[in-house]
Design an enzyme around this catalytic site. Structure first.
Site, short mmCIF file in Angstrom:
data_model
loop_
_atom_site.label_atom_id
_atom_site.label_comp_id
_atom_site.label_asym_id
_atom_site.label_seq_id
_atom_site.Cartn_x
_atom_site.Cartn_y
_atom_site.Cartn_z
N GLU A 111 12.74 1.00 7.84
CA GLU A 111 11.82 0.32 6.53
C GLU A 111 11.73 -0.53 5.40
O GLU A 111 11.69 -1.36 5.08
CB GLU A 111 10.58 1.23 7.34
CG GLU A 111 9.23 0.22 6.56
CD GLU A 111 7.56 1.01 6.60
OE1 GLU A 111 6.77 0.46 6.28
OE2 GLU A 111 8.27 2.57 6.51
N ASP A 147 1.34 -1.59 0.23
CA ASP A 147 -0.35 0.27 -0.11
C ASP A 147 0.81 1.10 0.01
O ASP A 147 1.33 1.73 1.40
CB ASP A 147 -1.14 0.25 1.20
CG ASP A 147 -0.61 -0.69 2.50
OD1 ASP A 147 0.69 -1.45 2.41
OD2 ASP A 147 -1.18 -0.04 3.78
#
Length: 565
Positions: free
Chosen positions: A496, A312
Site C-alpha cells: 500500500e 488519514d
C-alpha cells in the site's frame, strides 16, 4: 439594510450562479429517490458500541463489515434481554447472530514472474462482484464487477480506483475501466455522490473527486461518447461538492464549500456525521477523550473529514504533529482538492461542448478560471516558494510543504514560474532515495515521513512533466520504481505504501498493519515502467541501471525528517 455592492471578484463568482441553483436540485433528487442504508452503528446501537469497545477483533473494521443473520432490531432486542444474564458471552452472541467477513486467501504468485506479469496476474485476483448483497449488509451493491485495493479493504474505494484504472488501461482492460466508471455513475445516481467506499458507513462522506478524470480516461478509448454519456453524473457530483453555495455570504462555510471574504469560492473536506467512525470506533473515542478541551463531536467530524481527504492521518491537518487530537481538517482549504475541482470544471466544460451546449461549456470555463485565480491567490506561499493549504482560522496560507502541492501542476492550474519553484522545492525537501516523501514531518501517522504513496508519486511525476520539469519527474519515478522492485524481489508482493527513506521497505504508521495487493501501487507501477523504458524496448522489471535515454542524477542522500511543520 441594503448590502453594499459586491466587489469585482464577487461579481465574477456570481456570474455562473445559475449552475449552482440548477444543479442543487440534482443531488437532492438523487437522495430523495432512494432509501439511504443505515450504517451498523445506527442499526445496532448499543450492541455495536459494546462489541467494538470489548475489542473482540484485532481490527475494528471486522465487526463493521459483519452481516446480521436476521433483522437487526430483533438481534438488538435479544441482546437487551440477554446481556445482563449470568454467563452471557458476548463473543458467542456475535458468532451466533452475525456472519463475519472471511479472510481472503493469501495469493501466492507463480514462481519466476516479472513485476509486470505479477501485476497482470493480480487483476482477476482483486476483482469482486456485489450485484446482490444481504439485506442488512453494510456492503453496498454495484451493478458491475470492480477491482478492490486488497488486504483488509474488501470494497471499492473512490480515489484509489482512479490509479488502479490507470493500470487496468495500461494492461488493456478497458472493459474493467468502463465497468468501474459505470459503478461510480450508479452511486452518483443512487446516493447523490460517490461515497468513500461502497459501505453504508462511508455514505456520509466522499473522497478526492476523481470521477471526471475517470471519465476523461475512458474517453481516451471511447472518444467523446464517454464524456456525453456521463455528463449528467459529472454535473450531479459537482452539485454535491458545491451544495449550499447559493446561500453563502462572504466569510462563511457550508458543508464542502467555502466563500472567502472577497467572494472567492473554494472547497474543503467534510463528513455529514460527527460520531466515531464505525470502522475505527475505539480509536476515535480514545482520540476524542484525549483532548477534553474540545467537543468530542468536533474531533469526530475532523477525523471523518480527514478520512474524506484520503490522508488519514497526517500532520497536514494537525496543530501539533504529535497529537492527533489537534487535527482540524474542516478549517483547512486543501490545495489538492481545489486542484481537482478545477479539473472537474474543465472536464465539465469539455463534456458540455461535446454535448453541443456551448453556453454551459462557457459557464464551466468561467468557474474554472475563477477557481484558478483563487488557487494562485490563496494556495500559494510566496515566502516559501510552494503551493500549500489555506487556513480558515488564521486567514493565511500555511507553511508546510506536502506532496499535495504538486496537484496544481498535475491539473495544469499552476503558473509556469511557480511550477519551476515547485520543482526546486520538491527536489530539495521531498525527494528521497525511495521516492517522494508525503511530508517532511515524522509524526507516526501514515501520511507523513518517511512514507511515500503511489498516487502522490504519479501526480508529482505527471505534474512536473506537464511543465517541462522532466529531470525531477524522472528522478521520482526511478527512485520509487527501484523501491517497488526491491520490495517485490524480497517479498513477492506490492504494498500500500513504502518507506522512501531507503529502498525495499514497506511503510508503517497509522491505524492498521501494512496492506498488500495493492491496487493503486499496481497501476502507478505499470505507468512508470512504460515511462522510464523506451517504447522500442519495454521492460517487465525495473532495469538494474537507469535507462540511458533519460537524464541521470547522483543518488540522493537521506534527508532528516523535520520535527515540526
Amino acid at each position: 439594510m441594503k448590502s453594499p455592492a459586491p466587489s469585482r471578484p464577487q461579481k465574477m463568482a456570481l456570474i455562473p450562479a445559475c449552475i449552482f441553483l440548477c444543479f442543487a436540485a440534482l443531488s437532492v433528487q438523487a437522495e430523495e429517490t432512494s432509501v439511504t442504508p443505515q450504517p451498523p452503528d445506527i442499526l445496532l446501537g448499543p450492541l455495536f458500541n459494546d462489541v467494538q469497545n470489548a475489542k473482540l477483533f484485532p481490527d475494528q473494521k471486522t465487526f463493521a463489515d459483519a452481516v446480521p443473520n436476521s433483522d437487526p432490531l430483533m438481534i438488538l432486542a435479544d441482546y437487551r434481554m440477554q446481556q445482563n444474564q449470568s454467563g452471557f458471552d458476548l463473543r458467542h452472541f456475535v458468532n451466533v447472530n452475525f456472519t463475519l467477513p472471511k479472510e481472503g486467501e493469501k495469493y501466492v504468485p507463480p514462481e519466476g514472474q516479472s513485476l509486470r506479469e505479477h501485476i497482470d496476474g493480480l487483476w482477476p485476483v482483486l476483482t469482486r462482484s456485489t450485484e446482490n448483497t444481504e439485506k442488512w449488509d453494510s456492503l453496498l451493491p454495484l451493478p458491475k464487477p470492480y477491482v478492490v485495493p486488497g488486504g483488509r479493504f474488501r470494497e471499492v474505494y473512490y480515489w484509489d480506483s482512479y490509479f488502479t484504472m490507470l493500470g487496468l488501461a495500461e494492461s488493456g482492460h478497458w472493459d474493467k475501466v468502463a465497468d468501474m466508471v459505470a459503478n461510480f455513475a450508479h452511486e452518483i445516481d443512487t446516493y447523490g455522490h460517490i461515497p468513500n467506499g461502497n459501505r453504508s458507513y462511508y455514505l456520509s462522506r466522499s473522497q478526492p473527486p476523481f470521477f471526471a478524470l475517470m471519465v476523461e480516461l475512458l474517453a481516451q478509448h471511447e472518444g467523446d461518447a464517454a464524456l456525453k454519456q456521463y455528463l449528467p453524473q459529472m454535473q450531479k457530483e459537482y452539485a454535491y461538492w458545491m451544495d449550499g453555495v447559493e446561500n453563502l455570504q462572504a466569510g462563511q462555510q457550508e458543508k464542502r464549500v467555502v466563500k472567502l471574504q472577497d467572494g472567492t469560492l473554494l472547497n474543503r473536506y467534510w463528513d455529514d456525521r460527527d460520531t466515531p467512525r464505525p470502522e475505527s470506533w475505539v480509536e476515535d473515542i480514545a482520540t476524542a477523550k484525549s483532548n477534553p478541551n474540545r467537543p468530542a463531536t468536533e474531533i469526530y467530524r475532523d477525523l471523518r473529514s480527514a478520512a474524506a481527504s484520503g490522508w488519514d492521518f497526517s500532520s497536514r491537518w494537525m496543530d501539533n504533529p504529535q497529537q492527533l487530537n489537534t487535527l482540524r481538517t474542516t478549517s483547512i482549504v486543501p490545495v489538492d482538492l481545489n486542484s481537482l475541482m478545477f479539473k472537474m470544471e474543465k472536464i465539465l466544460s469539455r463534456a458540455s461542448k461535446a454535448a453541443g451546449d456551448n453556453a454551459m461549456a462557457n459557464q464551466y470555463e468561467t468557474l474554472a478560471n475563477a477557481r484558478q485565480k483563487g488557487i494562485e491567490k490563496y494556495l500559494w506561499n510566496d515566502q516559501q516558494g510552494w503551493y500549500a493549504d489555506y487556513d480558515l482560522k488564521s486567514h493565511k496560507v500555511r507553511n508546510q510543504l506536502t506532496a499535495a502541492a504538486l496537484f496544481p501542476l498535475y491539473v495544469n492550474a499552476a503558473a509556469k514560474d511557480r511550477a519551476s519553484k515547485m520543482a526546486t522545492a520538491t527536489k530539495t525537501h521531498l525527494l528521497q532515495p525511495g521516492g517522494l516523501n508525503t511530508t517532511s514531518v515524522k509524526s507516526g501517522q501514515q501520511w507523513d515521513a518517511p512514507n511515500g504513496w503511489a498516487p502522490l508519486q504519479w501526480v508529482a511525476t505527471e505534474g512536473l512533466q506537464n511543465y517541462g520539469q522532466k529531470e525531477v519527474a524522472m528522478d521520482i519515478s526511478w527512485h520509487f520504481l527501484t523501491n517497488v522492485q526491491h520490495t517485490y524481489d524480497r517479498e513477492k508482493k506490492l504494498v500500500e505504501k513504502y518507506d522512501v527513506s531507503t529502498t525495499g521497505t514497506g511503510g508503517g504508521g497509522g491505524e492498521y498493519p501494512l496492506q498488500d495487493g495493492f491496487g493503486w501501487t499496481n497501476g502507478v507501477t505499470l505507468k512508470m515502467l512504460d515511462l522510464i523504458c523506451p517504447k522500442e524496448q519495454p521492460c517487465d522489471n525495473v532495469p538494474a541501471t537507469r535507462p540511458l535515454s533519460e537524464s541521470t542524477t547522483q543518488p540522493l542522500k537521506q534527508k532528516e525528517a523535520e520535527p515540526t511543520p
